[in-house]
Design an enzyme around this catalytic site. Sequence first.
Site, mmCIF file in Angstrom:
data_model
loop_
_atom_site.group_PDB
_atom_site.id
_atom_site.type_symbol
_atom_site.label_atom_id
_atom_site.label_comp_id
_atom_site.label_asym_id
_atom_site.label_seq_id
_atom_site.Cartn_x
_atom_site.Cartn_y
_atom_site.Cartn_z
ATOM 1 N N HIS A 209 50.361 28.344 51.084
ATOM 2 C CA HIS A 209 50.620 29.672 50.503
ATOM 3 C C HIS A 209 52.117 29.827 50.205
ATOM 4 O O HIS A 209 52.510 30.396 49.193
ATOM 5 C CB HIS A 209 50.153 30.785 51.446
ATOM 6 C CG HIS A 209 48.677 30.753 51.698
ATOM 7 N ND1 HIS A 209 47.759 30.586 50.689
ATOM 8 C CD2 HIS A 209 47.945 30.853 52.853
ATOM 9 C CE1 HIS A 209 46.532 30.595 51.203
ATOM 10 N NE2 HIS A 209 46.618 30.748 52.515
ATOM 11 N N ASP B 182 44.339 29.085 42.952
ATOM 12 C CA ASP B 182 43.504 28.571 44.049
ATOM 13 C C ASP B 182 43.934 27.164 44.462
ATOM 14 O O ASP B 182 44.487 26.418 43.656
ATOM 15 C CB ASP B 182 42.031 28.580 43.591
ATOM 16 C CG ASP B 182 41.066 28.543 44.761
ATOM 17 O OD1 ASP B 182 41.500 28.723 45.924
ATOM 18 O OD2 ASP B 182 39.866 28.323 44.517
ATOM 19 N N LEU C 197 57.881 41.086 30.082
ATOM 20 C CA LEU C 197 56.618 40.616 30.653
ATOM 21 C C LEU C 197 56.121 41.551 31.759
ATOM 22 O O LEU C 197 56.884 41.919 32.655
ATOM 23 C CB LEU C 197 56.826 39.215 31.247
ATOM 24 C CG LEU C 197 55.633 38.630 32.006
ATOM 25 C CD1 LEU C 197 54.575 38.101 31.057
ATOM 26 C CD2 LEU C 197 56.068 37.525 32.951
ATOM 27 N N THR D 24 39.287 41.123 47.717
ATOM 28 C CA THR D 24 38.700 42.015 48.730
ATOM 29 C C THR D 24 37.861 41.207 49.725
ATOM 30 O O THR D 24 37.511 41.712 50.780
ATOM 31 C CB THR D 24 37.817 43.103 48.072
ATOM 32 O OG1 THR D 24 36.964 42.484 47.102
ATOM 33 C CG2 THR D 24 38.657 44.153 47.369
HETATM 34 C C1 IPE Z 1 39.887 33.505 44.891
HETATM 35 O O1 IPE Z 1 40.014 32.355 45.638
HETATM 36 C C2 IPE Z 1 40.862 34.532 45.350
HETATM 37 C C3 IPE Z 1 42.270 34.248 45.074
HETATM 38 C C4 IPE Z 1 42.748 33.217 44.445
HETATM 39 C C5 IPE Z 1 43.178 35.256 45.543
HETATM 40 P P1 IPE Z 1 39.105 32.079 46.915
HETATM 41 O O2 IPE Z 1 39.565 30.779 47.474
HETATM 42 O O3 IPE Z 1 39.103 33.246 47.813
HETATM 43 O O4 IPE Z 1 37.654 31.947 46.262
HETATM 44 P P2 IPE Z 1 36.333 31.260 46.808
HETATM 45 O O5 IPE Z 1 36.114 31.759 48.195
HETATM 46 O O6 IPE Z 1 36.589 29.784 46.797
HETATM 47 O O7 IPE Z 1 35.274 31.653 45.839
HETATM 48 C C1 IPE Z 2 44.378 30.488 47.070
HETATM 49 O O1 IPE Z 2 44.341 29.346 47.847
HETATM 50 C C2 IPE Z 2 45.131 31.615 47.726
HETATM 51 C C3 IPE Z 2 44.265 32.694 48.223
HETATM 52 C C4 IPE Z 2 42.976 32.782 48.097
HETATM 53 C C5 IPE Z 2 44.930 33.774 48.920
HETATM 54 P P1 IPE Z 2 43.258 29.165 48.997
HETATM 55 O O2 IPE Z 2 43.833 29.684 50.267
HETATM 56 O O3 IPE Z 2 41.952 29.719 48.615
HETATM 57 O O4 IPE Z 2 43.175 27.577 49.094
HETATM 58 P P2 IPE Z 2 41.863 26.711 49.248
HETATM 59 O O5 IPE Z 2 40.931 27.129 48.160
HETATM 60 O O6 IPE Z 2 41.314 27.006 50.606
HETATM 61 O O7 IPE Z 2 42.334 25.304 49.095
HETATM 62 MG MG MG Z 3 40.351 29.000 47.624
#
Ligand code: IPE
Ligand code: IPE
Ligand code: MG
Length: 254
Positions: free
Chosen positions: A51, A34, A145, A80
């Site tokens: 990303h 995240d 792995l 999801t």
């Molecule tokens: C969780 O992160 C999903 C992934 C890392 C793929 P999100 O950024 O979607 O989670 P929330 O919305 O902060 O809970």
């Molecule tokens: C995690 O990073 C990747 C996915 C959820 C796909 P985020 O895109 O959620 O990044 P933040 O949380 O908005 O910084």
């Molecule tokens: Mg996030």
Amino acid sequence: MIKRLWGKPDKPSKQSAEPASTDNIPQHVAIIMDGNGRWAKNRGLPRVAGHHSGMKAVKRVTMAADRLGVKYLTLYAFSTENWKRPKAEVDYLMKLPQEFLEIELAELVQNNVQVRMMGYSQQLPSHTLQAVEEAVRQTAGNTGLVLNFALNYGSRMEMLEAVKQIADEVRNGQMSVEDIDENAMSSRLLTGGLPDPDLLIRTSGEIRLSNFMLWQLAYSEMWFTDVYWPEFTEEHFHEAIKEYQRRARRYGGL
Ligand code: IPE
Ligand code: IPE
Ligand code: MG
């Protein structure tokens, strides 16, 4: 014994702490990757740049996990719920597996890594699914792995589907109510034969599960860091492992 070709880490940082010991390595590490968007925003870049940069962290951590002898690495790549994001961002995220695998697949194959996917594939665009399926196919014979991508994964849906399957089997007389135990449930989840994660890591300072592996994380150790995923390094991974090695897992016992 298959030789690991990853070689040495790119740039060991000067202030890097001691690496983790190779005793008591978690068998299965799961990571909620995240903070890509915030990392980019802090640099005045579009979210998708975060990303893109996050892909390099995937590579770094895969190598680090493999070197340490971790057997299963599950990475939360798309939930999801992430379909709620703007279409342009979703489209970009759906191109990443393809890009990642185009660049990295050969090396993953060489390093005996087995790619797997956990999630609902029906909703994925065909180019995304094809790239992942190709990687799964090409690495199916590998014995190193297991790199398990959670892609369009959601834990509540996963549990509902398992419950529906069990209900169906009971209705059809293939199973009795008495047979419904933890094993019956676990084996019908998307994780199938994988052991439960020993360690969960979440980056970016959020302290929540966001619908990730709710059943499987029942007794996992959890480690949270403020570091955004694109800046997560091998050293951070070792920090998490060292903390794991200091924990006493009791599973309700003494
Ligand atoms: C969780 O992160 C999903 C992934 C890392 C793929 P999100 O950024 O979607 O989670 P929330 O919305 O902060 O809970
Ligand atoms: C995690 O990073 C990747 C996915 C959820 C796909 P985020 O895109 O959620 O990044 P933040 O949380 O908005 O910084
Ligand atoms: Mg996030």
